[in-house]
Design a protein around this motif. Structure first.
Motif, PDB file in Angstrom:
ATOM      1  N   UNK A 299       0.848  -1.203   0.000  1.00  0.00           N
ATOM      2  CA  UNK A 299       0.000   0.000   0.000  1.00  0.00           C
ATOM      3  C   UNK A 299       0.870   1.234   0.000  1.00  0.00           C
ATOM      4  N   UNK A 300       0.690   2.102  -0.942  1.00  0.00           N
ATOM      5  CA  UNK A 300       0.040   1.861  -2.219  1.00  0.00           C
ATOM      6  C   UNK A 300       1.036   2.205  -3.307  1.00  0.00           C
ATOM      7  N   UNK A 301       0.806   1.678  -4.499  1.00  0.00           N
ATOM      8  CA  UNK A 301       1.724   1.939  -5.598  1.00  0.00           C
ATOM      9  C   UNK A 301       1.552   3.376  -6.093  1.00  0.00           C
ATOM     10  N   UNK A 302       0.310   3.771  -6.381  1.00  0.00           N
ATOM     11  CA  UNK A 302       0.001   5.127  -6.840  1.00  0.00           C
ATOM     12  C   UNK A 302      -1.228   5.644  -6.112  1.00  0.00           C
ATOM     13  N   UNK A 303      -1.291   6.952  -5.948  1.00  0.00           N
ATOM     14  CA  UNK A 303      -2.432   7.582  -5.267  1.00  0.00           C
ATOM     15  C   UNK A 303      -2.937   8.709  -6.148  1.00  0.00           C
ATOM     16  N   UNK A 304      -4.209   8.648  -6.482  1.00  0.00           N
ATOM     17  CA  UNK A 304      -4.782   9.647  -7.383  1.00  0.00           C
ATOM     18  C   UNK A 304      -4.982  11.015  -6.725  1.00  0.00           C
ATOM     19  N   UNK A 305      -4.912  11.079  -5.418  1.00  0.00           N
ATOM     20  CA  UNK A 305      -5.065  12.355  -4.717  1.00  0.00           C
ATOM     21  C   UNK A 305      -3.737  13.110  -4.752  1.00  0.00           C
ATOM     22  N   UNK A 306      -3.681  14.261  -5.442  1.00  0.00           N
ATOM     23  CA  UNK A 306      -2.394  14.942  -5.625  1.00  0.00           C
ATOM     24  C   UNK A 306      -1.743  15.431  -4.343  1.00  0.00           C
ATOM     25  N   UNK A 307      -2.509  15.648  -3.279  1.00  0.00           N
ATOM     26  CA  UNK A 307      -1.896  16.174  -2.053  1.00  0.00           C
ATOM     27  C   UNK A 307      -1.014  15.138  -1.365  1.00  0.00           C
ATOM     28  N   UNK A 308      -1.137  13.856  -1.766  1.00  0.00           N
ATOM     29  CA  UNK A 308      -0.321  12.808  -1.155  1.00  0.00           C
ATOM     30  C   UNK A 308       0.751  12.279  -2.095  1.00  0.00           C
ATOM     31  N   UNK A 309       0.998  12.979  -3.194  1.00  0.00           N
ATOM     32  CA  UNK A 309       2.059  12.610  -4.121  1.00  0.00           C
ATOM     33  C   UNK A 309       3.320  13.412  -3.798  1.00  0.00           C
ATOM     34  N   UNK A 310       4.495  12.937  -4.243  1.00  0.00           N
ATOM     35  CA  UNK A 310       5.696  13.769  -4.084  1.00  0.00           C
ATOM     36  C   UNK A 310       5.469  15.145  -4.709  1.00  0.00           C
ATOM     37  N   UNK A 311       5.932  16.173  -4.078  1.00  0.00           N
ATOM     38  CA  UNK A 311       5.641  17.533  -4.535  1.00  0.00           C
ATOM     39  C   UNK A 311       6.150  17.804  -5.949  1.00  0.00           C
ATOM     40  N   UNK A 312       7.241  17.156  -6.326  1.00  0.00           N
ATOM     41  CA  UNK A 312       7.844  17.418  -7.629  1.00  0.00           C
ATOM     42  C   UNK A 312       7.038  16.830  -8.787  1.00  0.00           C
ATOM     43  N   UNK A 313       6.092  15.933  -8.485  1.00  0.00           N
ATOM     44  CA  UNK A 313       5.335  15.261  -9.539  1.00  0.00           C
ATOM     45  C   UNK A 313       4.425  16.230 -10.292  1.00  0.00           C
ATOM     46  N   UNK A 314       3.845  17.177  -9.590  1.00  0.00           N
ATOM     47  CA  UNK A 314       2.824  18.044 -10.180  1.00  0.00           C
ATOM     48  C   UNK A 314       3.348  18.897 -11.325  1.00  0.00           C
ATOM     49  N   UNK A 315       4.622  19.204 -11.310  1.00  0.00           N
ATOM     50  CA  UNK A 315       5.179  20.111 -12.326  1.00  0.00           C
ATOM     51  C   UNK A 315       5.728  19.384 -13.551  1.00  0.00           C
ATOM     52  N   UNK A 316       5.618  18.054 -13.581  1.00  0.00           N
ATOM     53  CA  UNK A 316       6.183  17.287 -14.684  1.00  0.00           C
ATOM     54  C   UNK A 316       5.365  17.461 -15.960  1.00  0.00           C
ATOM     55  N   UNK A 317       6.052  17.409 -17.086  1.00  0.00           N
ATOM     56  CA  UNK A 317       5.352  17.374 -18.362  1.00  0.00           C
ATOM     57  C   UNK A 317       4.651  16.026 -18.505  1.00  0.00           C
ATOM     58  N   UNK A 318       3.767  15.926 -19.477  1.00  0.00           N
ATOM     59  CA  UNK A 318       3.033  14.677 -19.675  1.00  0.00           C
ATOM     60  C   UNK A 318       3.984  13.515 -19.898  1.00  0.00           C
ATOM     61  N   UNK A 319       4.992  13.705 -20.738  1.00  0.00           N
ATOM     62  CA  UNK A 319       5.919  12.621 -21.041  1.00  0.00           C
ATOM     63  C   UNK A 319       6.772  12.263 -19.825  1.00  0.00           C
ATOM     64  N   UNK A 320       7.243  13.281 -19.105  1.00  0.00           N
ATOM     65  CA  UNK A 320       8.035  13.015 -17.895  1.00  0.00           C
ATOM     66  C   UNK A 320       7.193  12.330 -16.820  1.00  0.00           C
TER      67      UNK A 320
END
Length: 577
Positions: A299-320
C-alpha cells in the motif's frame, strides 16, 4: 395517497405483524438473502423476500399502494413478461413514484428494486423521507433497455411514517421500477444471520480421538485445544514507530496476522526528492513482519489524490510524468514482489483523478496492466472509501465501483483484480444494512474483498460501533480479510487508537481482544466412551493436548481450513506409563 390505499396499506401491515407474532420461531429464523445481480438483464428477478412490507411489489395490482412523488406523472405498464411503474414528465431530481410505509427505529431494513431508465444510463437512488430527515438506501447506474438491481439498506432514527421514492439528477429520463422489496429484521435476527454465516464460512467441525497402543478408544481423557494462529486474516496498520519499540512489537505481534504500512511504502515516502529512492524504513519493517509471520498488503503503488504525491510530480510534463509513473511501478513492485500478499495499485481513483486528468481516462487500466505483468501471482486491488460506509457519497457507490472495475478489467491482462473497501466510518451508528448490501453487490463479481482501513471516528460509542462493523465484516461470507487503520503514534493515531502510549488497551483495543478470544482461544473437554471429543472451531492453526486418567499425556498440532464441510479428524495415541 388516497384514503382507500392507506387503509389497504394498514391492513397489509397488520396482517404481516400478525403473521410474525403467530409464527413464533419461524419468524426469527428468516435467513438473509446475500444474493445480488450486477448484470443488466432483459427481465427483472422476483422481489427478494416476496417484497417484504412493500405493497404490490411486482405491480401486478396496477398502481395499488403507489403514488406520484413531486410533480412526476405516474403510469402502469405491462410488458410481455412483467408489470412495472413508470415515472415520467420529471422536472426535479425527486420527481418519481412513492409508497408510504411505517418504519421502526429498532429494525434493520434491507432494500432492493429493479430499475430501468428510458434512455442512456444514469444513477438512480432510493430514498426514504422520514420525520427526522432523508435516508439514502442505495443507488444503481440504471440503463435503457435492460433492468439493473439496486440493493441497499437503511435504519431510521425514530419510528414513524416514511415515504420511499426514487430520484435521479437526470430529469430528462423516465424512471421504471419493478420488483421492489423492503424486509425488516430485528436486532436478534440480524445477529442470527451473522452467526449462521460464521458457523458455515469461518468454522469447521473437529473430531479428536484418543486410542491406546492397541487401537482401543480411551474414554474420559481430558482434551485441551488451543488456537495458535487465527485462519481469517485480521490485522491492523503499522508504521515506523514499531521499529525498536519492544512494547509496541510485543503488543502487535501477539494479536495480528496481517498488516499494512501506514505511509512507508507510499511514493511520497520513498522518493520525496526526484531520483533519490530510500527503501530503508519499509525494508526494516518487512524484516520485522517476516520474523513474526505477519503478511503485508502493498500500500500503495500510486495515489490519485495529488496532495499525497511527491511535490515534484505536479510540475512534470506529460511525457516526464508517464516515465516517472512507470519507474515508480517497476521500482516498488520488483523490490517487494513475493514479499507482500496483494497490492493497492491505484488508491482512491473514484474520488480523485490526478493521473487520469494528465495521462488520459485509461491511465488506471494501463497501470494495473503493468502491475499485473510485474507480479502476476498476487491480487491487484482497487482501494476506495465510502463505498460501504456512506450511502450518500455518489462518487463511490457499489455501482460506480463496479463501473471502474469493468474499465480496468477491459484490458485482457488485468485478470487478477480485488476489491478494497477502506471502511472509514463516522462517529454515528453505522448503517449495517447498507454495508452488508454493498458487499453483497460487489461480491457478485466473484472477486476477493478486503476491508482495508477500518476505523471509527472518535465519539462516545466508538468502541461499540467498531465491534458492530468488525462483526459485520467478519461474518460476511465474501469478505476475505480485515485490516484496521490504527497505527500507533505518540502524537495520536489517524482517527482511532487501540492503546494508550504505554500499550494498555483502550476500549477499542478491548473490542479487538474480545473478538480474537471469541474467534480462537482455548476449549477443553472429555472424550466419550468411544474416545471421541468433538468441537466446532474457527479456521486456524491449533495445538491439542490430551491427558488420560492413566497413561502418558500426548500432544499434536493441526491446521484447520475451509473445506466442503467434512469434519477434520485427529487421532492421539495414549501410551502406558
Amino acid at each position: 395517497m388516497k384514503g382507500g390505499e392507506k387503509n389497504k396499506q394498514v391492513i397489509h401491515q397488520l396482517l404481516l405483524l400478525s403473521a410474525l407474532l403467530f409464527s413464533g420461531l419461524e419468524a426469527s429464523a428468516l435467513s438473509y438473502d446475500y444474493t445480488a445481480s450486477v448484470e443488466c438483464l432483459e427481465n427483472p428477478h422476483k422481489p427478494q423476500y416476496g417484497g417484504g412490507v412493500i405493497i404490490n411489489s411486482e405491480l401486478n395490482e396496477g398502481l395499488e399502494g403507489w403514488s406520484a412523488f413531486g410533480d412526476a406523472k405516474m403510469e402502469h405498464k405491462i410488458s410481455a413478461t412483467n408489470n412495472f411503474v413508470v415515472a415520467h414528465s420529471r422536472f426535479q431530481p425527486f420527481d418519481s413514484v412513492s409508497q408510504t410505509l411505517h418504519l421502526e427505529n429498532d429494525k434493520l431494513y434491507t432494500f432492493s428494486a429493479w430499475i430501468q431508465v428510458s434512455e442512456g444510463k444514469t444513477s438512480v437512488r432510493a430514498v426514504f423521507k422520514t420525520k427526522s430527515g432523508y435516508k439514502h438506501a442505495g443507488s444503481v447506474v440504471a440503463k435503457a433497455n435492460c433492468w439493473s438491481m439496486l440493493k441497499g439498506g437503511v435504519t431510521v432514527d425514530e419510528s414513524g411514517p416514511a415515504d420511499l421514492y426514487f430520484e435521479s439528477n437526470n430529469t430528462s429520463v423516465d424512471i421504471w421500477v419493478d420488483s421492489i422489496s423492503l424486509q425488516p429484521f430485528t436486532q436478534e435476527e440480524w445477529k442470527s444471520h451473522q452467526d449462521e454465516s460464521v458457523n458455515k464460512m469461518r468454522k469447521r467441525k473437529v473430531r479428536i480421538q484418543a486410542v491406546d497402543t492397541f487401537g482401543k478408544p480411551v474414554a474420559n481423557a481430558t482434551v485441551s485445544v488451543s488456537q495458535k494462529r487465527l485462519g481469517f486474516p485480521f490485522g491492523c496498520a503499522v508504521n515506523q514507530n514499531i521499529l525498536g519499540n519492544t512494547a509496541y512489537q510485543n503488543w502487535f505481534s501477539s494479536r495480528f496476522t496481517v498488516t499494512t504500512f501506514e505511509n512507508e511504502m507510499k511514493w511520497a515516502s520513498i522518493e520525496s526528492t526526484r531520483g533519490i529512492e530510500d527503501y530503508s524504513i519499509p525494508d526494516a519493517m518487512l524484516k520485522f513482519t517476516k520474523s513474526h509471520g505477519i503478511g503485508v498488503r502493498g500500500h500503495n503503488v500510486l495515489w490519485e489524490d495529488p496532495q499525497y504525491l511527491p511535490r515534484w510530480v505536479d510540475s512534470l510534463s506529460t511525457n516526464d510524468l508517464k516515465n516517472a509513473v512507470t519507474k515508480r511501478i517497476y521500482s516498488i513492485m520488483r523490490r517487494y514482489r513475493g514479499q507482500v500478499i496483494g497490492w493497492d495499485v491505484v488508491n482512491e481513483n473514484l474520488h480523485f483523478s490526478f493521473f487520469e486528468s494528465k495521462l488520459g481516462a485509461r491511465a488506471s487500466e494501463l497501470f494495473y496492466a503493468v502491475a499485473q505483468m510485474i507480479d502476476p501471482t498476487h491480487t491487484m486491488f482497487m482501494n476506495e472509501f465510502n463505498t460501504v460506509e456512506e450511502s450518500r457519497d455518489s462518487k463511490a457507490t457499489p455501482s460506480k465501483y463496479l463501473e471502474k472495475l469493468r474499465s480496468i478489467k477491459s484490458s485482457r491482462s488485468n485478470t487478477n483484480l480485488g476489491i478494497g473497501l477502506e471502511s472509514h466510518f463516522g462517529s454515528g451508528a453505522p448503517n449495517l444494512p447498507y454495508m452488508r448490501s454493498a458487499i453483497d453487490t460487489l461480491a457478485a463479481t466473484g472477486l476477493p474483498i478486503w476491508l482495508t482501513e477500518v476505523d471509527v471516528q472518535s465519539g462516545g460509542d466508538q468502541a461499540k460501533y467498531l465491534e458492530q462493523i468488525l462483526r459485520e465484516g467478519h461474518s460476511h461470507p465474501k469478505v476475505n480479510g480485515i485490516v484496521m487503520w490504527s497505527a500507533w503514534s505518540p502524537q495520536g493515531c489517524y482517527r482511532m487508537c487501540l492503546t494508550d502510549n504505554n500499550f494498555r488497551n483502550l476500549a477499542t483495543g478491548d473490542v479487538v481482544d474480545k473478538l480474537l478470544h471469541e474467534w480462537g482461544g482455548r476449549v477443553e473437554g472429555k472424550t466419550d466412551v468411544n474416545g471421541f471429543f468433538e468441537v466446532s472451531l474457527f479456521h486456524g492453526d491449533y495445538e491439542v493436548n490430551l491427558t488420560p486418567s492413566t497413561g502418558l499425556p500426548s500432544s499434536s498440532s493441526f491446521k484447520l481450513a475451509s473445506t466442503d464441510g467434512e469434519p477434520h479428524q485427529t487421532t492421539l495415541l495414549v501410551r502406558n506409563s
